[in-house]
Write a protein that holds these residues in place. Structure first.
Motif, PDB file in Angstrom:
ATOM      1  N   ALA A  15       2.554   9.301  -9.749  1.00 36.19           N
ATOM      2  CA  ALA A  15       1.527   9.855 -10.645  1.00 36.19           C
ATOM      3  C   ALA A  15       0.225   9.078 -10.476  1.00 36.19           C
ATOM      4  CB  ALA A  15       2.006   9.780 -12.087  1.00 36.19           C
ATOM      5  N   PRO A  16      -0.872   9.725 -10.572  1.00 31.25           N
ATOM      6  CA  PRO A  16      -1.038  11.157 -10.836  1.00 31.25           C
ATOM      7  C   PRO A  16      -1.162  11.981  -9.569  1.00 31.25           C
ATOM      8  CG  PRO A  16      -3.143  10.065 -11.001  1.00 31.25           C
ATOM      9  CD  PRO A  16      -2.174   9.032 -10.539  1.00 31.25           C
ATOM     10  N   VAL A  17      -1.045  11.346  -8.381  1.00 29.00           N
ATOM     11  CA  VAL A  17      -1.265  12.103  -7.148  1.00 29.00           C
ATOM     12  C   VAL A  17      -0.101  13.055  -6.885  1.00 29.00           C
ATOM     13  CG1 VAL A  17      -1.726  11.943  -4.683  1.00 29.00           C
ATOM     14  CG2 VAL A  17      -2.584  10.175  -6.249  1.00 29.00           C
ATOM     15  N   PHE A  18       1.097  12.536  -6.973  1.00 33.22           N
ATOM     16  CA  PHE A  18       2.268  13.366  -6.708  1.00 33.22           C
ATOM     17  C   PHE A  18       3.057  13.596  -7.990  1.00 33.22           C
ATOM     18  CE2 PHE A  18       1.379  11.270  -2.636  1.00 33.22           C
ATOM     19  CZ  PHE A  18       1.169  12.399  -1.863  1.00 33.22           C
ATOM     20  N   MET A  19       2.828  14.716  -8.609  1.00 31.76           N
ATOM     21  CA  MET A  19       3.569  15.071  -9.821  1.00 31.76           C
ATOM     22  C   MET A  19       4.686  16.017  -9.424  1.00 31.76           C
ATOM     23  SD  MET A  19       2.162  13.460 -12.278  1.00 31.76           S
ATOM     24  CE  MET A  19       2.403  14.215 -13.884  1.00 31.76           C
ATOM     25  N   THR A  20       5.916  15.678  -9.798  1.00 32.89           N
ATOM     26  CA  THR A  20       7.032  16.584  -9.549  1.00 32.89           C
ATOM     27  C   THR A  20       7.384  17.293 -10.849  1.00 32.89           C
ATOM     28  OG1 THR A  20       8.642  14.879 -10.037  1.00 32.89           O
ATOM     29  CG2 THR A  20       7.938  15.087  -7.738  1.00 32.89           C
ATOM     30  N   MET A  21       8.333  18.195 -10.810  1.00 29.47           N
ATOM     31  CA  MET A  21       8.671  18.951 -12.007  1.00 29.47           C
ATOM     32  C   MET A  21       9.080  18.055 -13.176  1.00 29.47           C
ATOM     33  SD  MET A  21      10.416  22.277 -10.253  1.00 29.47           S
ATOM     34  CE  MET A  21      10.739  23.252 -11.704  1.00 29.47           C
ATOM     35  N   PRO A  22       9.987  17.081 -12.954  1.00 31.10           N
ATOM     36  CA  PRO A  22      10.353  16.251 -14.112  1.00 31.10           C
ATOM     37  C   PRO A  22       9.188  15.419 -14.645  1.00 31.10           C
ATOM     38  CG  PRO A  22      11.854  15.910 -12.274  1.00 31.10           C
ATOM     39  CD  PRO A  22      10.727  16.733 -11.765  1.00 31.10           C
ATOM     40  N   ASN A  50       0.816  -1.226   0.000  1.00 33.97           N
ATOM     41  CA  ASN A  50       0.000   0.000   0.000  1.00 33.97           C
ATOM     42  C   ASN A  50       0.843   1.266   0.000  1.00 33.97           C
ATOM     43  OD1 ASN A  50      -2.631  -0.794  -0.250  1.00 33.97           O
ATOM     44  ND2 ASN A  50      -2.792  -1.321   1.949  1.00 33.97           N
ATOM     45  N   LEU A  51       1.914   1.219  -0.753  1.00 31.96           N
ATOM     46  CA  LEU A  51       2.784   2.389  -0.803  1.00 31.96           C
ATOM     47  C   LEU A  51       2.608   3.164  -2.109  1.00 31.96           C
ATOM     48  CD1 LEU A  51       6.059   0.970   0.787  1.00 31.96           C
ATOM     49  CD2 LEU A  51       4.606   2.779   1.702  1.00 31.96           C
ATOM     50  N   MET A  52       1.806   2.625  -3.029  1.00 30.95           N
ATOM     51  CA  MET A  52       1.605   3.336  -4.292  1.00 30.95           C
ATOM     52  C   MET A  52       0.882   4.646  -4.015  1.00 30.95           C
ATOM     53  SD  MET A  52       3.075   1.933  -6.655  1.00 30.95           S
ATOM     54  CE  MET A  52       2.569   2.065  -8.352  1.00 30.95           C
ATOM     55  N   ASN A  53       1.318   5.699  -4.732  1.00 29.93           N
ATOM     56  CA  ASN A  53       0.722   7.018  -4.586  1.00 29.93           C
ATOM     57  C   ASN A  53       0.773   7.554  -3.158  1.00 29.93           C
ATOM     58  OD1 ASN A  53       0.064   7.228  -7.277  1.00 29.93           O
ATOM     59  ND2 ASN A  53      -1.848   6.095  -6.996  1.00 29.93           N
ATOM     60  N   THR A  54       1.848   7.219  -2.459  1.00 32.21           N
ATOM     61  CA  THR A  54       2.041   7.797  -1.127  1.00 32.21           C
ATOM     62  C   THR A  54       3.367   8.567  -1.113  1.00 32.21           C
ATOM     63  OG1 THR A  54       3.251   5.889  -0.317  1.00 32.21           O
ATOM     64  CG2 THR A  54       0.874   5.873   0.029  1.00 32.21           C
ATOM     65  N   ILE A  55       3.439   9.490  -0.188  1.00 34.76           N
ATOM     66  CA  ILE A  55       4.686  10.247  -0.039  1.00 34.76           C
ATOM     67  C   ILE A  55       5.827   9.301   0.302  1.00 34.76           C
ATOM     68  CG2 ILE A  55       5.850  11.954   1.422  1.00 34.76           C
ATOM     69  CD1 ILE A  55       3.216  13.447   1.632  1.00 34.76           C
ATOM     70  N   THR A  56       5.581   8.373   1.222  1.00 34.36           N
ATOM     71  CA  THR A  56       6.602   7.407   1.608  1.00 34.36           C
ATOM     72  C   THR A  56       7.126   6.654   0.403  1.00 34.36           C
ATOM     73  OG1 THR A  56       5.217   7.118   3.548  1.00 34.36           O
ATOM     74  CG2 THR A  56       7.099   5.663   3.343  1.00 34.36           C
ATOM     75  N   GLY A  57       6.213   6.217  -0.451  1.00 34.60           N
ATOM     76  CA  GLY A  57       6.608   5.466  -1.644  1.00 34.60           C
ATOM     77  C   GLY A  57       7.535   6.268  -2.524  1.00 34.60           C
ATOM     78  N   VAL A  58       7.157   7.520  -2.791  1.00 32.85           N
ATOM     79  CA  VAL A  58       7.994   8.365  -3.648  1.00 32.85           C
ATOM     80  C   VAL A  58       9.350   8.607  -3.003  1.00 32.85           C
ATOM     81  CG1 VAL A  58       8.193  10.633  -4.729  1.00 32.85           C
ATOM     82  CG2 VAL A  58       5.980   9.463  -4.688  1.00 32.85           C
TER      83      VAL A  58
END
Lengths: 375, 281
Positions: free
Chosen positions: B225-232, B140-148
């Motif tokens: 993605a798509p929850v946490f999109m960074t600049m790159p 359950n780490l997909m689309n989480t801050i921890t995962g990224v």
């Protein structure tokens, strides 16, 4: 000077303890019982299955400067590092002013060390380097400044207070390292080959400086060196070390005049060494080792009682004296002579005024100058 | 200019052939490094720019407006400025003690671990990320801050360990011993001597980690993605969905933190006081 006054205070406080009072330094080992100075007993260290230090005893009196002298690998630095607390001994005790310290870490011991490579912290100025030990002791800022200034003045470096260690010369770095040790007012000062990174001329000057400061502060000091001249010129006593043991522990003059083993005789000073035996001023066949100091060989043009005919084979000028190589019928002798030098090939007479005999490394002759007549 | 060149030649300097090669090399470097940057710079301000023209036909600030007023891009900038420093911080906490251990202690499997750190960089990233993604689904780490963050930290482990380890190892032990002798506890030795002296090396590693995290796109896209999109990761959609010029503007924005960081760190890195002030035979 603050440095001295604070030291006096500590001296007073130690003498109020039941320990014996401070007699003047340099009076031999008869104060050992009082427990002042450094006492090492039965020190033992094995590294990688090899005995590096073998049951070593050492008594350094308060205010005394003692050198650990020996060839590389004899264990002198290992001994010093164990005294400083960087290396744990496998056995034995180390006492500083009567207090057992061998179980303490380096930071808790009353000793301060000057490292061979000086080990100054390059990211700190000279002032900060010297002030660091006091900062650790949480002294007030004003006191730190005064004491650092005093000790920098003592080593003559006040003008480099704000310099980085990289910007000053080797001799000055050496003095900063010394100041950093002295500012701690240690009960025991340890120096590991303090002069080996300096050039020859500076070495003589710095060693005089070290001796002068040591005498003024009356600080108990142990110096590790492989340079016998250095040891002879600054020590009250020298411990000559070989293969993890102290071969002889005595004053420089006594070591030179009365070496107890062949190793000490050859390591300290210059020696004519022969395998054979010595009788009536001549060297003959035998199974012992005969050692003759070059200054105990006298060359003369006329025969003197006990002398043998000799021919000058070589003359090596040594500045204020000459080294003569004299060929006698029994041996080729080196001799130190001053004054007018004989010519190569000149015939004359050579007299041995004193010789030492060693059997199985131990000295066996009666220690008397041989009187084969007045030379 | 010629006056400064002539004496250098007299000192039997490199021959003309070598000089020519060096010149050619410098020229190539210029074309391949400065060239694209110039292209980006021009594009960011051009209305339209097509093949035969040497310069854009007309200039505009419109693309900057587009980018700066876009909500999702603002969020991407925020996300990047969150993930990169966090990555550096967490990676430092994890890796610096390890680096110190590698430098100062001999332990079982030391070399294996040290080489093993390269494993994360030895395989194609995308393959690795796909496997990680399936693991993350399970955890359950997909689309989480921890995962990224985990993805980002993984990419920094190698330099956060190797470079500081070398920096720690370069601090002479006698300097640490001198501090102990002066009365410093082990912790104090670390904070007063070892860390300050290893600092330039650690700083290099931190800058590289920051940039690596800032530029990380593949793994972030997959996990974030798509929850946490960074600049790159936002770059990808920009390149696909907008005209070239918007991508150019965004590239320039993306470069600003890197350049700023390099400039700030330059002074400390070039200081090089590691070699000063102690004498080693």
């Amino acid at each position: 000077m603050t440095l001295f006054s604070t030291r006096d205070e500590t001296e007073v406080s130690t003498t109020t303890e039941p320990a014996l009072g401070g007699a003047p330094a340099g009076d031999g080992g008869n104060r050992a019982a009082s427990g002042e100075g450094l006492t090492v007993r039965g020190l033992h260290k094995v590294l990688g299955g090899r005995t590096i230090i073998d049951n070593l005893d050492l008594q350094v009196n308060e205010g005394e400067l003692v050198s650990l002298l020996g060839p590389s690998g004899c264990g002198k630095t290992t001994t010093l590092r164990m005294i400083a607390g960087f290396l744990d001994p496998d056995g034995g005790s180390i006492q500083v002013n009567g207090r057992e310290v061998s179980h303490l870490g380096a930071e808790k011991r009353p000793s301060a060390m000057v490292f061979q490579n000086y080990a100054l912290w390059p990211h700190m100025t000279v002032f900060k380097n010297v002030a660091f030990p006091l900062k650790l002791r949480k002294r007030p800022k004003k006191e730190i400044e005064e004491r650092v200034d005093a000790v920098l003045e003592l080593v003559n470096l006040l003008h480099h207070k704000q310099s980085r260690p990289a910007r000053i010369s080797g001799g000055e770095q050496q003095r900063v390292a010394l100041a950093r040790a002295l500012v701690q007012e240690p009960q025991l000062l340890l120096l590991d080959e303090p002069l080996s990174n300096l050039d020859a001329k500076l070495r003589v000057k710095v060693r005089e400086d070290i001796r002068g400061i040591q005498q003024r502060l009356g600080i108990t000091t142990v110096i590790v060196t492989h340079d016998q001249e250095e040891a002879m010129s600054i020590s009250d006593r020298i411990a000559v070390m070989n293969a993890g043991k102290i071969e002889q522990f005595s004053t420089p003059a006594d070591l030179y005049a009365r070496p107890r083993t062949e190793f000490v005789a050859t390591f300290v000073g210059s020696l004519n060494r022969f395998e054979g035996s010595y009788r009536d001023g001549r060297i003959s066949d035998g199974s012992d080792v005969v050692g003759v100091r070059p200054e105990d060989v006298k060359f003369s043009r006329e025969p003197v009682p006990g002398s043998l005919p000799a021919v000058v084979e070589r003359v090596v000028p040594r500045g204020h004296f000459q080294e003569l190589f004299l060929r006698r019928e029994d041996a080729l002798l080196r001799s130190f002579a001053s004054g007018e030098s004989p010519a190569v090939g000149e015939a004359g007479h050579a007299l041995i005024t004193r010789a030492m005999t060693f059997r199985g490394d131990q000295r066996v002759d009666a220690d008397q100058p041989v009187n084969g007549g007045q030379a | 200019m010629t006056a400064t060149v002539t004496p250098r030649r007299r000192k039997s300097g490199p021959g003309p052939a070598v000089m020519l090669l060096v010149g050619l090399f410098v020229l190539l470097m210029t074309i391949f490094i400065i060239g694209p940057l110039v292209w980006l710079g021009l594009h960011a301000f051009s209305e339209s720019w097509s093949y035969p023209n040497l310069l854009p036909s007309s200039w505009t600030m419109r693309w900057w407006q587009v980018v700066l007023s876009d909500k999702s891009l603002g969020v991407a900038v925020q996300n990047s400025l969150f993930f990169a420093p966090m990555t550096v911080l967490l990676s430092s906490i994890i890796c610096l003690p390890a680096a110190y251990a590698f430098a100062r202690h001999e332990f079982w499997g030391r070399r294996t671990f040290l080489i093993g750190l390269f494993a994360t960089n030895a395989f194609p990233k995308m393959g690795l990320f796909v496997t990680i993604a399936s693991l993350f689904y399970a955890l359950n780490l997909m689309n989480t801050i921890t995962g990224v963050l985990i993805i980002h930290i993984l990419g920094t482990v190698v330099f956060m360990t190797w470079i500081p380890a070398a920096a720690f190892a370069a601090v002479p032990r006698s300097l640490e011993e001198a501090a102990r002798d002066a009365g410093a506890s082990k912790l104090r030795v670390l904070t007063s001597v070892t860390l300050p002296m290893a600092f330039p090396g650690i700083l290099v590693a931190m800058v590289m980690s920051f940039l690596a995290s800032f530029d990380e796109a593949q793994g972030t896209y997959l996990v974030g993605a798509p929850v946490f999109m960074t600049m790159p990761t936002q770059m990808y959609s920009l390149v696909l969905n907008y005209p070239n010029q918007v991508a150019a503007v965004f590239s320039i924005l993306l470069a600003i933190p890197s350049v700023a960081l390099m400039t700030a760190a330059h002074k400390h890195i070039a200081g090089g006081h590691l070699a000063e002030g102690f004498q080693i035979k």
